[in-house]
Design an enzyme around this catalytic site. Sequence first.
Site, PDB file in Angstrom:
ATOM      1  N   ARG A 165      30.087 -45.190 -11.914  1.00  0.00           N
ATOM      2  CA  ARG A 165      30.880 -46.420 -11.878  1.00  0.00           C
ATOM      3  C   ARG A 165      32.357 -46.079 -11.943  1.00  0.00           C
ATOM      4  O   ARG A 165      33.008 -46.227 -12.969  1.00  0.00           O
ATOM      5  CB  ARG A 165      30.438 -47.328 -12.988  1.00  0.00           C
ATOM      6  N   ASP A 167      27.916 -49.128  -4.469  1.00  0.00           N
ATOM      7  CA  ASP A 167      27.077 -49.422  -5.629  1.00  0.00           C
ATOM      8  C   ASP A 167      25.956 -50.400  -5.280  1.00  0.00           C
ATOM      9  O   ASP A 167      26.173 -51.612  -5.212  1.00  0.00           O
ATOM     10  CB  ASP A 167      27.986 -49.988  -6.740  1.00  0.00           C
ATOM     11  N   TYR A 176      28.150 -49.962 -18.968  1.00  0.00           N
ATOM     12  CA  TYR A 176      26.766 -50.174 -19.370  1.00  0.00           C
ATOM     13  C   TYR A 176      26.640 -50.426 -20.870  1.00  0.00           C
ATOM     14  O   TYR A 176      27.425 -49.931 -21.666  1.00  0.00           O
ATOM     15  CB  TYR A 176      25.920 -48.944 -19.028  1.00  0.00           C
ATOM     16  N   SER A 232      25.139 -53.234  -7.964  1.00  0.00           N
ATOM     17  CA  SER A 232      25.982 -54.432  -7.931  1.00  0.00           C
ATOM     18  C   SER A 232      25.612 -55.332  -6.764  1.00  0.00           C
ATOM     19  O   SER A 232      25.464 -56.543  -6.933  1.00  0.00           O
ATOM     20  CB  SER A 232      27.465 -54.055  -7.792  1.00  0.00           C
ATOM     21  N   GLN A 243      32.844 -48.103  -5.900  1.00  0.00           N
ATOM     22  CA  GLN A 243      32.407 -49.502  -6.049  1.00  0.00           C
ATOM     23  C   GLN A 243      31.710 -50.017  -4.787  1.00  0.00           C
ATOM     24  O   GLN A 243      30.725 -50.741  -4.868  1.00  0.00           O
ATOM     25  CB  GLN A 243      33.600 -50.390  -6.370  1.00  0.00           C
TER      26      GLN A 243
HETATM   27  P1  NAD Z   1      23.279 -54.177 -16.422  1.00  0.00           P
HETATM   28  O1  NAD Z   1      22.494 -54.634 -15.246  1.00  0.00           O
HETATM   29  O2  NAD Z   1      23.158 -52.762 -16.843  1.00  0.00           O
HETATM   30  O3  NAD Z   1      22.933 -55.103 -17.682  1.00  0.00           O
HETATM   31  C1  NAD Z   1      23.114 -56.506 -17.614  1.00  0.00           C
HETATM   32  C2  NAD Z   1      23.897 -57.004 -18.811  1.00  0.00           C
HETATM   33  O4  NAD Z   1      23.050 -57.039 -19.969  1.00  0.00           O
HETATM   34  C3  NAD Z   1      25.105 -56.144 -19.225  1.00  0.00           C
HETATM   35  O5  NAD Z   1      26.261 -56.951 -19.215  1.00  0.00           O
HETATM   36  C4  NAD Z   1      24.755 -55.661 -20.626  1.00  0.00           C
HETATM   37  O6  NAD Z   1      25.886 -55.521 -21.466  1.00  0.00           O
HETATM   38  C5  NAD Z   1      23.844 -56.770 -21.102  1.00  0.00           C
HETATM   39  N1  NAD Z   1      23.003 -56.438 -22.269  1.00  0.00           N
HETATM   40  C6  NAD Z   1      22.372 -55.266 -22.575  1.00  0.00           C
HETATM   41  N2  NAD Z   1      21.707 -55.372 -23.738  1.00  0.00           N
HETATM   42  C7  NAD Z   1      21.895 -56.649 -24.179  1.00  0.00           C
HETATM   43  C8  NAD Z   1      21.463 -57.384 -25.321  1.00  0.00           C
HETATM   44  N3  NAD Z   1      20.698 -56.815 -26.258  1.00  0.00           N
HETATM   45  N4  NAD Z   1      21.868 -58.661 -25.457  1.00  0.00           N
HETATM   46  C9  NAD Z   1      22.655 -59.261 -24.521  1.00  0.00           C
HETATM   47  N5  NAD Z   1      23.100 -58.626 -23.420  1.00  0.00           N
HETATM   48  C10 NAD Z   1      22.729 -57.338 -23.250  1.00  0.00           C
HETATM   49  O7  NAD Z   1      24.814 -54.524 -16.189  1.00  0.00           O
HETATM   50  P2  NAD Z   1      25.626 -54.516 -14.831  1.00  0.00           P
HETATM   51  O8  NAD Z   1      25.368 -55.714 -14.050  1.00  0.00           O
HETATM   52  O9  NAD Z   1      25.380 -53.224 -14.183  1.00  0.00           O
HETATM   53  O10 NAD Z   1      27.144 -54.601 -15.328  1.00  0.00           O
HETATM   54  C11 NAD Z   1      27.651 -53.929 -16.460  1.00  0.00           C
HETATM   55  C12 NAD Z   1      29.182 -53.801 -16.333  1.00  0.00           C
HETATM   56  O11 NAD Z   1      29.525 -52.794 -15.385  1.00  0.00           O
HETATM   57  C13 NAD Z   1      29.901 -55.052 -15.891  1.00  0.00           C
HETATM   58  O12 NAD Z   1      31.073 -55.182 -16.649  1.00  0.00           O
HETATM   59  C14 NAD Z   1      30.254 -54.767 -14.472  1.00  0.00           C
HETATM   60  O13 NAD Z   1      31.378 -55.478 -14.033  1.00  0.00           O
HETATM   61  C15 NAD Z   1      30.519 -53.291 -14.514  1.00  0.00           C
HETATM   62  N6  NAD Z   1      30.353 -52.660 -13.194  1.00  0.00           N
HETATM   63  C16 NAD Z   1      31.267 -51.738 -12.777  1.00  0.00           C
HETATM   64  C17 NAD Z   1      31.114 -51.128 -11.527  1.00  0.00           C
HETATM   65  C18 NAD Z   1      32.087 -50.116 -11.019  1.00  0.00           C
HETATM   66  O14 NAD Z   1      33.127 -49.925 -11.607  1.00  0.00           O
HETATM   67  N7  NAD Z   1      31.763 -49.422  -9.938  1.00  0.00           N
HETATM   68  C19 NAD Z   1      30.031 -51.460 -10.729  1.00  0.00           C
HETATM   69  C20 NAD Z   1      29.102 -52.401 -11.207  1.00  0.00           C
HETATM   70  C21 NAD Z   1      29.290 -52.992 -12.450  1.00  0.00           C
END
Ligand code: NAD
Length: 373
Positions: free
Chosen positions: A121, A129, A229, A132, A126
Amino acid sequence: MKIAVLKEGAPGETRVSATPETVKKFIALGAEMAVESGAGEHASIADADYSNAGAKVGDRAATLAGADIVFGVQGPDPESLGGAKAGAWIVASLNPFGDRPRVDAYAAKGYEALAMEFMPRITRAQSMDILSSQSNLAGYKSVLIAANEYGRAFPMMMTAAGTVSAAKAFVMGVGVAGLQAIATARRMGAQVSATDVRSATKEQIQSLGAKPIFVENVKGIEGEGSGGYATEMSEEYQKAQAELVSSHIAKQDIVITTALIPGRPAPRLISDAQIATMRPGSVIVDLAAESGGNVEGAVSGETVVRHGVKIVGAKNMAGTLAADSSALFSRNLFNFLSAFWDKEKNAPVLDEEVGDAIRLTKSGAVVNARLLG
Ligand code: NAD
């Protein structure tokens, strides 16, 4: 450099790993593209569309013959790749934690397996990915399914016959899927609240016009966490979260859960006792059902009813929007390989940061630190 695009073999998989658009782009880079006949069928792409884009369309043997790179949405059966070059790259979503035997089989056959879900990430990755691009569509679709299963309307409606009150929707886990679920539920007129363990999401929830519901006085994950994450939370946090959810969930009509922890089973967020406090006719969509489920009793690929509440166990939600999810997945693959394309060699050459993160197998061995560590 020959790239083979396979027809997916997994039951129910509707997506395809290249579209006519990306076929054209790869050919412009210098690649030869071969597509297995019928590969795009469920994503509304005909064989002729691939041929017109410049690909050779044929049976599996012809598609794989001499291939340097094999594309898939899900990892192809290692036994079915005869004809591909020795050491060929397998580029797909490979489910490395969930299907280790398949990773071992790629190694045994000498393939270099590259897991797209391990893409780091970092800003420059991005556009590569797949998590996403696919989660975004899954978040959107989860709300449509919830609305469809719900025996009432989402928006408040004031009519001559009386007022219909707005549905209350609660989103648990505010990553990519959760944010899209909040936005979609808001667009449809629901009153939306949301929660996460990462404090950085509070502002994001508010900016979408929803209400943040957060555990106070127990430390969650400050800032963005590693690569964005989540990690497993302390027992104290889990207890405080369960209490908070118990009091909130009883008043909700719709709950969408999306919480995932990479490499671990999904955290359990809703118990059967909590479901029993919800109003009959309420709907829960568990987007984490394939990874063990956030909701007690959820079954991946099925809708079950407990205490009068419908629990939808999501399975390949992105696949229900096959044309869009295929287009985005295919662009992720193109953005990835084109960023590393070496014009002189007419082949992609990965750098260490990305290569080490996504490479699972090489020269007969499993080499990825996340699988070995
Ligand atoms: P994910 O699919 O891994 O998880 C979904 C969500 O569940 C996350 O927000 C996580 O914090 C939450 N979660 C985990 N345990 C939990 C609990 N016990 N109770 C409540 N919530 C809980 O997450 P994701 O969609 O991959 O996104 C995570 C972050 O990464 C976001 O901020 C996203 O913007 C960021 N992101 C960055 C990039 C990049 O920079 N290339 C790409 C994708 C996502």
